[in-house]
Structures are given as structure tokens and as C-alpha cells.
Design a protein around this motif. Structure first.
Motif, PDB file in Angstrom:
ATOM      1  N   HIS A  68       0.849  -1.188   0.000  1.00  0.00           N
ATOM      2  CA  HIS A  68       0.000   0.000   0.000  1.00  0.00           C
ATOM      3  C   HIS A  68       0.889   1.244   0.000  1.00  0.00           C
ATOM      4  CE1 HIS A  68       0.871  -0.871   4.242  1.00  0.00           C
ATOM      5  NE2 HIS A  68       0.777   0.426   4.449  1.00  0.00           N
ATOM      6  N   HIS A  70       1.967   5.433   0.733  1.00  0.00           N
ATOM      7  CA  HIS A  70       1.827   6.568   1.645  1.00  0.00           C
ATOM      8  C   HIS A  70       2.471   7.787   0.987  1.00  0.00           C
ATOM      9  CE1 HIS A  70       0.513   4.308   5.170  1.00  0.00           C
ATOM     10  NE2 HIS A  70       1.503   3.459   5.020  1.00  0.00           N
ATOM     11  N   HIS A 112       4.680   0.160   0.414  1.00  0.00           N
ATOM     12  CA  HIS A 112       5.338  -0.821   1.275  1.00  0.00           C
ATOM     13  C   HIS A 112       4.347  -1.862   1.791  1.00  0.00           C
ATOM     14  CE1 HIS A 112       4.749   1.127   5.556  1.00  0.00           C
ATOM     15  NE2 HIS A 112       3.629   1.091   4.888  1.00  0.00           N
ATOM     16  N   GLU A 114       3.703  -4.466   5.297  1.00  0.00           N
ATOM     17  CA  GLU A 114       4.039  -4.723   6.700  1.00  0.00           C
ATOM     18  C   GLU A 114       3.359  -6.045   7.043  1.00  0.00           C
ATOM     19  OE1 GLU A 114       2.085  -0.854   6.976  1.00  0.00           O
ATOM     20  OE2 GLU A 114       3.502  -0.312   8.551  1.00  0.00           O
TER      21      GLU A 114
HETATM   22 MN    MN Z   1       1.817   1.502   5.982  1.00  0.00          MN
END
Ligand code: MN
Length: 289
Positions: A68, A70, A112, A114
Motif C-alpha cells: 500500500h 503513503h 510498502h 508490513e
Molecule cells: Mn503503511
């Protein structure tokens, strides 16, 4: 050897209000509590979001946060317990473990993921979003993994203080930021132990209790899993509180407000709608990667 100095405060901040947070899920279905929600962004400027996560059930976290984007702010992940792997479009990769912090400045953009690197056991921690000043929103991305052993800490009268950002009692934290001057502390207080921290009255500040409870002057109690927003009373000198009879653990977060317009569309936080539209276009055109 660090030698912290205790600073007396004659005029500590009062608790302005308590916030319980909202149970929600994000990413591919990670269960979490959104403590700092969008309606508090102005009040707690420069902070945009605080998520608390904590579960012993793999189903609550196993899906993680796949790729996703940012843009326009910084994400700070503090892992109390658990293992999470980070990968991003700038080629960075890191494993966040117990007590470690990952500090990512998205700047003009990153994509990125996570993802948990465990299939069972406990995963607990926080993700905080810190805004960037207007002139810095399109800066180059930056990233740092800070293992637990590299987070400065000290003990002071029954309180263990971990200094993630800013400084406390003369001890500089792992990260410093010039414009927002963030303070990010993790405190472990023995039963009845008290803690104080000088802070300019203009800086916005909150405390989130994740074990036990805290007592403020005047008998105000902050119970478990509550955020206390602290009043910016003119002339107040800082923060002061004590742990209840079973001790407490809490994070303290404070910073200098940017006082700039906040425009948010999901993972993009800019100053105007036009900049958000541009962010979506850039993401769709593959420019963020
Ligand atoms: Mn994130």
C-alpha cells in the motif's frame, strides 16, 4: 553512563479529556483500536493517527498489511511484542522485533508492505502517524529500523523511560525532528511511582495507558486502554502523573503543532484537495514506486 536529572514542575498539565478509541480493522483484516481518529487531527496536530494493536490470536493479525502507498507524512511503528517484516519500493527491508521501532518518512511516496513474521503468539504495539510540514511533504523517502537495544533508556525513581524520540531528563532519543519536535516515550512505572516531563505549553500532548492506570493531580484517573488528551493551559510547565497501585505502562506523545491545512485521503495526507488528487494520479501512474 546517563545521569538523568529530576526536574520539579509546579504547574503540570491537567487532563482535558479521555478517549477510548474505536475498534476497527485495516490492511488485509488486522484487528486494532484506532485511538487517535481523524476528528482529533486538529486537536493533536502534528499527529494524525494512533493505532493500538494487541492480540494472542493469529487470526487477528496474520493477514498483515500487503502493498500500500503513503505520501506526505511519517509512520512510526513501535512493536512491544511480535515480529513484523517491512519491505518498500525504495528497496528497504527490515524485521521489526520485540521492543523495536521502525520510523518511515513517506515524503513524496513509498509503497510498502508490513507483514507478520509469526504464525502464533502475541503481537502487540502501536503505529503513530506524524505529519510533515508543507515544504517537506514531497521530500525523498527515509527509513530507519531501530532495534530495541538502540533505543536510549534510563531509570528514574521507579520509572523506566525508553526515549524513542525527542528528549527526556537530558537523555536524547533515537530520532529527532526539527519542525514538529516530537516527543515519544514509553514509560514503565512501578506501583505509585511518579514521572514528570517539562514541555512547552503550545505543544500538543497525549498519554495512552496500556497496562495498569495513571493518576493525575486533583485525583483524575486515566484507566487502562484510554488516551488522555492533556490541556495546553497557558503557563503550564509540562506533564506530571503517577502510577496506580498495580503500576502502569504508558506511551507519552507530544509535538509542536504545524497549524497548516490537513487534507487526507486514506494513506495520503497533504494540505489541499488538489494535492490529494495528484497523489492518487501519481500512485495510479506508478510514480510512487
Ligand atoms: Mn503503511
Amino acid at each position: 553512563m546517563m545521569s538523568p536529572m529530576k526536574t520539579p514542575l509546579s504547574q503540570p498539565r491537567a487532563v482535558e479529556r479521555l478517549v477510548a478509541g474505536q475498534a476497527t480493522s485495516d490492511g488485509a483484516g488486522v484487528k486494532l483500536t484506532r485511538v487517535l481518529t481523524q476528528n482529533l487531527q486538529r486537536r493533536l496536530d502534528p499527529f494524525l493517527m494512533l493505532d493500538a494493536f494487541g492480540s494472542d490470536r493469529a487470526d487477528d493479525y496474520i493477514a498483515g498489511f500487503p502493498d500500500h502507498p503513503h505520501r506526505g507524512f511519517e509512520t512510526i511503528t513501535y512493536m512491544l511484542e511480535g515480529r513484523m517484516r517491512h519491505r518498500d519500493s525504495a528497496g528497504n527491508e527490515g524485521l521489526l522485533g520485540n521492543g523495536g521501532v521502525q520510523w518511515m518518512t513517506a515524503g513524496r511516496g513509498v509503497i510498502h508492505s508490513e507483514l507478520p513474521e509469526q504464525e502464533e503468539g502475541r503481537m502487540e504495539g502501536f503505529q503513530l502517524w506524524l505529519n510533515l510540514p508543507s515544504f517537506d511533504k514531497m521530500r525523498a523517502p527515509w527509513y530507519r529500523d531501530i532495534p530495541s537495544a538502540q533505543i536510549p533508556e534510563f531509570e528514574l525513581e521507579g520509572v523506566k523511560v525508553r526515549v524513542i524520540a525527542g528528549q527526556s531528563h537530558g537523555v536524547a532519543g533515537a530520532v529527532q525532528r526539527e519542525h514538529t519536535e516530537p516527543l515519544y516515550l514509553d514509560l514503565h512505572l512501578a506501583p505509585g511511582a511518579s514521572f514528570s516531563q517539562p514541555l512547552p505549553d503550545s505543544h500538543n500532548a497525549f498519554v495512552y495507558v496500556y497496562r495498569g492506570d495513571l493518576q493525575f493531580d486533583g485525583g483524575v484517573q486515566v484507566p487502562l486502554q484510554r488516551m488522555a488528551i492533556l490541556a495546553n493551559t497557558p503557563g503550564s510547565e509540562g506533564l506530571r502523573f503517577s502510577a496506580g497501585s498495580s503500576g502502569a505502562r504508558a506511551i507519552v506523545v507530544a509535538g509542536r503543532p504545524l497549524n497548516e491545512p490537513i487534507a487526507q485521503h486514506g494513506p495520503f495526507v497533504m494540505n489541499t484537495q488538489a494535492e490529494l488528487i495528484q497523489a492518487v494520479r501519481d500512485f495510479q501512474a506508478g510514480v510512487l514506486a
